[in-house]
Design an enzyme around this catalytic site. Structure first.
Site, PDB file in Angstrom:
ATOM      1  N   ALA A  40       0.829  -1.201   0.000  1.00  0.00           N
ATOM      2  CA  ALA A  40       0.000   0.000   0.000  1.00  0.00           C
ATOM      3  C   ALA A  40       0.864   1.252   0.000  1.00  0.00           C
ATOM      4  O   ALA A  40       1.893   1.304   0.663  1.00  0.00           O
ATOM      5  CB  ALA A  40      -0.914   0.019   1.218  1.00  0.00           C
ATOM      6  N   CYS A  41       0.445   2.233  -0.806  1.00  0.00           N
ATOM      7  CA  CYS A  41       1.065   3.561  -0.716  1.00  0.00           C
ATOM      8  C   CYS A  41      -0.037   4.580  -0.949  1.00  0.00           C
ATOM      9  O   CYS A  41      -1.208   4.264  -0.789  1.00  0.00           O
ATOM     10  CB  CYS A  41       2.232   3.722  -1.677  1.00  0.00           C
ATOM     11  N   SER A  42       0.317   5.783  -1.361  1.00  0.00           N
ATOM     12  CA  SER A  42      -0.709   6.823  -1.427  1.00  0.00           C
ATOM     13  C   SER A  42      -1.762   6.515  -2.480  1.00  0.00           C
ATOM     14  O   SER A  42      -2.948   6.476  -2.205  1.00  0.00           O
ATOM     15  CB  SER A  42      -0.077   8.174  -1.684  1.00  0.00           C
TER      16      SER A  42
ATOM     17  N   THR B 190       4.119   1.708  -5.440  1.00  0.00           N
ATOM     18  CA  THR B 190       4.203   0.324  -4.970  1.00  0.00           C
ATOM     19  C   THR B 190       3.919  -0.642  -6.113  1.00  0.00           C
ATOM     20  O   THR B 190       4.443  -1.745  -6.139  1.00  0.00           O
ATOM     21  CB  THR B 190       3.215   0.025  -3.814  1.00  0.00           C
TER      22      THR B 190
ATOM     23  N   GLN C  83      -3.914   3.793  -0.197  1.00  0.00           N
ATOM     24  CA  GLN C  83      -4.035   3.624   1.254  1.00  0.00           C
ATOM     25  C   GLN C  83      -5.478   3.536   1.743  1.00  0.00           C
ATOM     26  O   GLN C  83      -5.746   2.847   2.720  1.00  0.00           O
ATOM     27  CB  GLN C  83      -3.291   4.750   1.950  1.00  0.00           C
TER      28      GLN C  83
END
Lengths: 428, 107
Positions: free
Chosen positions: B12-14, B19, B44
């Site tokens: 998970a990232c923004s 990712t 996220q």
């Protein structure tokens, strides 16, 4: 060593801020609410771009152009110009979801609450909803209303002032009844607020929010100083490896989007654009040139002057994503984070670019962003062209800015490259 | 007979963009090594829903302030979670991240 201590201190200071801002339920639902609206906004933007293709007025007659634009008009009128509407539903939804409630009710209650407070009269004609109050003008009222209505709804649900169905009743039926009381009470609260405001000199809640909060905040946000502060904050967060935009945008987005929409309205009316600083000013001209910190310039610079294997490998790795403004490989790989060697260009370049862009637009060399929301993954040059409402000057400005960033980075990158190169030679 | 179960690795990232770059590299490595894994990246705000299907959650280092919030849910679901090493992230080192993920699942 001293340096390291200072860095640790800053990090221990910034991480909790990021944590607080990003875990604040109002800010996260605000950001995620905007996210829900984004695909619709982009859909509208695409059609603004198509409706205003350059040179079209020279190819077809004025009547044909008007008919063409009229045919495409509803695409943006129903999405981009009513942006507030979707943001409101999105925020109500996301906040209620956070509380693990019936999210869709949170969304529609927020919408109904805003509509209750919206004057349903325009130029003496009653029974109409002025679309302006659901666009930029209604943004702040919508945001606050969505917060409050979701909170009230949750409160009434939690109080269990609900009608309970005997067992054996289908759950869908039970659900619609269980929502009835909280919905009624929440909407009644907003009706009372509306009535109370009608006795004040503001007359409507809209006027109150606009005069007291939204007006002053957008004026502040449209200025150069606040923008530079925002840009520096983004850079500082990223320097510590924290996602700067997601943290700073959650505070600034309502202002930037409002300014954006004011420009869009003017662009479509063919009048002078009121703002230079808008969401697109930040996204296209500052962040959207290879990602935060305009690192596409760094990649290009490595291809030009890089000698060390390490940097050359990194540039190759970072190019495909960099073109689409995703730059984590460069930020973590160069590395930019916690690297004292690059802190100066990292902080200075975006500020300089803010100034060049601002003055290019203030002097009329380049038209300001037209309020068209360009997806942030659109490659530079094309990005600037689209953001300024199909003006080639926008693309040229981005190219110029990339060049400026390269000049600023050049001495620092050279030192870094030399260091890496020497280490590589020794290793050999 | 031991049942072979597909390992599920969630990143998970923004926005799930950077990712997903890493996911691509991890899949390459997994395929080359013949490891059966299911790896995917999300933004996220989607992570909390997807976590149910994961055996491990890895967070992009730029979003490491999410760790506290995610930890609670990860604990409930009973899966390990970790912030991805910044160097491995910058180099898009799929092998290192994949190994670490499998290690976390194994423990």
């Amino acid at each position: 060593m001293e340096n390291n201590k200072f860095m640790n201190f800053l990090e221990s200071f910034l991480l909790p801020i990021a944590d607080k801002l990003n875990n604040n339920r109002y800010l996260t639902s605000l950001r995620d609410g905007f996210m829900i609206a984004l695909p619709l906004i982009i859909f509208g933007s695409i059609f603004v771009v198509i409706a205003n293709l350059p040179f079209l007025d020279k190819v077809i007659s004025a009547e044909a152009l008007a008919a063409y634009q009229n045919a495409l008009g509803p695409a943006s009128a129903a999405t981009l110009s009513l942006m507030g509407l979707f943001v409101i539903v999105g925020i109500g939804y996301k906040l209620t979801e956070h509380y693990k409630g019936e999210a869709i009710y949170g969304g529609v209650i927020a919408l109904a609450s805003v509509l209750i407070m919206t004057p349903q009269v325009l130029d003496g004609v009653s029974g109409v909803i002025p679309t302006a109050s659901l666009g930029a003008q209604g943004m702040f009222l919508g945001i606050f209303t969505a917060f409050i209505s979701a909170e009230l709804y949750r409160f009434f649900v939690k109080k269990e002032w609900t009608i309970k169905m005997p067992p054996g009743v289908p759950s869908a039926v039970a659900k619609s009844f269980s929502a009835l009381v909280p919905v009624t009470l929440t909407l009644t609260a907003f009706l009372i607020i509306r009535i109370l405001f009608s006795y004040t000199t503001f007359e409507t809640v809209q006027n109150f929010i606009y005069t007291v909060i939204q007006g002053p905040l957008t004026v502040l946000g449209s200025g150069l100083p606040a923008t530079i502060v925002a840009v520096l904050l983004i850079q500082v967060f990223w320097f510590f490896g924290l996602h700067g935009q997601i943290i700073v945008n959650s505070v600034f987005d309502p202002i930037w989007y409002t300014l954006n929409e004011q420009n869009l309205a003017a662009f479509q009316a063919g009048t002078e654009l009121p703002n230079i600083i808008t969401k697109q000013f930040i996204d296209s001209f500052l962040v959207g040139m290879g990602g935060s910190g305009m690192t596409l310039a760094v990649i290009i610079l490595i291809f030009i002057i890089g000698k060390s294997r390490q940097l050359k490998e990194l540039a190759k790795l970072g190019t495909p994503s960099g073109i689409f403004n995703v730059n984590e490989p460069i930020i973590f790989g160069l590395p930019i984070i916690l690297n004292p060697l690059v802190v100066i260009p990292w902080l200075i370049a975006p500020v300089v670019v803010t100034l060049t862009t601002y003055f290019a637009m203030a002097t009329g060399l380049v038209p300001p962003p037209a309020g068209i929301i360009v997806p942030w993954t659109t490659p530079p040059i094309l990005n600037g062209f689209l953001a300024t409402g199909n003006a080639w000057q926008g693309g040229v400005l981005q190219a110029f800015n990339l060049f400026v960033v390269m000049i600023i980075w050049w001495p620092f990158l050279r030192i870094m490259d030399k260091k890496y190169y020497e280490t590589e030679q020794i290793e050999k | 007979m031991e049942e072979l179960q597909m390992k599920n690795i969630l990143l998970a990232c923004s926005a799930g963009m950077s990712t997903s770059l890493l996911v691509g590299k991890m899949k390459e490595v997994a395929q080359a090594k013949g490891i059966e894994v299911n790896i995917w990246a999300v933004s996220q705000d989607k992570a909390m829903k997807e976590i149910e299907n994961a055996d491990v959650l890895l967070i992009g280092p730029q979003m490491r302030f999410l760790k506290k919030k995610f930890s609670k849910v990860a604990e409930e679901v009973g899966i390990p979670l970790e912030v991805i090493d910044t160097m491995a992230y910058g180099r898009l080192d799929g092998e290192a991240v994949l190994n670490r993920a499998l290690e976390l699942i194994g423990n």
